[in-house]
Each structure stands twice: as C-alpha cells, then as structure tokens.
Design a protein around this motif. Structure first.
Motif, short mmCIF file in Angstrom:
data_model
loop_
_atom_site.label_atom_id
_atom_site.label_comp_id
_atom_site.label_asym_id
_atom_site.label_seq_id
_atom_site.Cartn_x
_atom_site.Cartn_y
_atom_site.Cartn_z
N LYS A 1 30.33 26.41 86.25
CA LYS A 1 30.24 25.92 84.54
C LYS A 1 29.29 26.83 83.89
O LYS A 1 29.71 26.73 82.52
CB LYS A 1 29.14 24.44 85.02
CG LYS A 1 29.69 23.36 85.50
CD LYS A 1 30.67 22.65 84.57
CE LYS A 1 29.64 21.68 83.76
NZ LYS A 1 30.61 20.88 82.83
N ASP B 1 32.55 21.39 76.23
CA ASP B 1 32.63 20.06 76.07
C ASP B 1 33.27 19.72 74.76
O ASP B 1 33.74 18.54 74.27
CB ASP B 1 30.88 19.82 75.65
CG ASP B 1 30.14 19.36 77.11
OD1 ASP B 1 30.68 19.03 78.09
OD2 ASP B 1 29.08 19.55 76.90
N LYS C 1 36.90 18.35 75.54
CA LYS C 1 37.25 17.25 76.39
C LYS C 1 37.77 16.12 75.58
O LYS C 1 37.64 16.26 74.63
CB LYS C 1 35.96 16.96 77.18
CG LYS C 1 35.31 17.88 78.04
CD LYS C 1 34.07 17.30 78.86
CE LYS C 1 33.71 18.34 80.12
NZ LYS C 1 32.55 18.01 80.46
#
Length: 174
Positions: free
Chosen positions: A139, A171, A174
């Motif tokens: 991550k 993010d 997504k």
C-alpha cells in the motif's frame, strides 16, 4: 520471485513477433484489434514501425529458433495521469508471452530481454521472495512515481508472484 512495478496510465498495446525460416514479421494490436495506417492508436503504429521494429529485428535475428512472441506494453499518451513531457509517446514493455512454449516470461527474464531489445519498461520498485512482503508495504508503494508531473501521483502498482499478477490502484482510480 515477487516483483512490484509502476502501473502506467496510457494505452494498452501489443506487438506480435513471428520468426519462421529466418523471416521476421510484426503485427500491432490494441485490445485484440489489429492496428494499421488508418487505426494507429494515437501514433503507436508509426512509432512501433519506425523506432521499435529496427531494435526488435536486430534482437530476434540473433535467435536460431522459430519464434512466436507477444510483447505487451503501455503506449504512454495523455490520459488521466499527468506525466512529465519527456515520458510521453514512448512504449513501456510490461509482459512477454512465448506462444511456442505457452508461457509468460518471468520479471527478471523480461527485464533482461527489454534491455537487449532496447525498449523501456515500467519502473521496478522491488524484487523479493514471495511471502516476504506484506500488504501494508504494498500500500505504501501505490501511487509512487518519479515519472508523473507531480511526484507520487501515479495510477498504482502491478504485483507479480508465481505467474499471478494483481493491480492495486490509488484511491483516484478505484
């Protein structure tokens, strides 16, 4: 081997290389659609013919066996992620599939082949043994990039281990 590379945000493309009886032929694709002078994938067809084919011809002339390879890459043209100007309109090899053997080349063999072919590859973030790299560490790498206009605003990463690939995107994607 376990590896993590930068996921580039461009146009997916493929170069098919067939060598039979000392003759080398090339075909270019985008999502299984064959490219030509009328359908160029925003200039990839011309770039491949003028820049990549001479390098690839020299590389494949050195092999004695018949070959049927698929070279998959990212044609970096403006899309959602903004890259530094000098990164655009270049092709980045991310996979080689050997259709004769029916297998994809490992990251190490792919990197070596790319160097010998004179082609670019996405940045490698790490190479480890499978299982020695946790999800939290992965991550931390998502979005890292020295190629983006604003540092570390990349699309994500591609994780490879034991022939399996997974994408982890930031993010924003997504």
């Amino acid at each position: 081997p376990f590896s993590v590379t930068e996921k580039l945000d461009g146009a997916n493309s493929c170069i098919e290389v067939i060598k039979e009886d000392e003759e080398i032929r090339f075909a270019f694709y985008s999502h299984n659609k064959k490219l030509d002078e009328h359908n160029t994938l925003r200039g990839f067809y011309e770039y491949a013919n003028s820049v990549l084919v001479p390098n690839l011809t020299e590389f494949y002339e050195c092999t004695d066996e018949d070959v049927h390879d698929y070279l998959y890459g990212e044609w970096l043209v403006p899309h959602r992620v903004q890259y530094q100007d000098d990164k655009y309109n270049k092709w980045y090899l991310f996979s080689i599939y050997d259709d004769v053997l029916g297998t994809e080349m490992t990251p190490d063999v792919r990197q070596l082949s790319a160097r010998c072919m004179g082609v670019l590859t996405p940045d490698f973030f790490c190479k480890e043994q499978c299982g020695e790299f946790g999800y939290d560490k992965l991550k931390e790498l998502v979005g890292k990039s020295t190629n983006t206009l604003i540092p570390d605003q990349g699309e994500g990463i591609v994780v490879e281990c034991g022939g399996v690939k997974a994408k982890i995107v930031s993010d924003k994607f997504k």
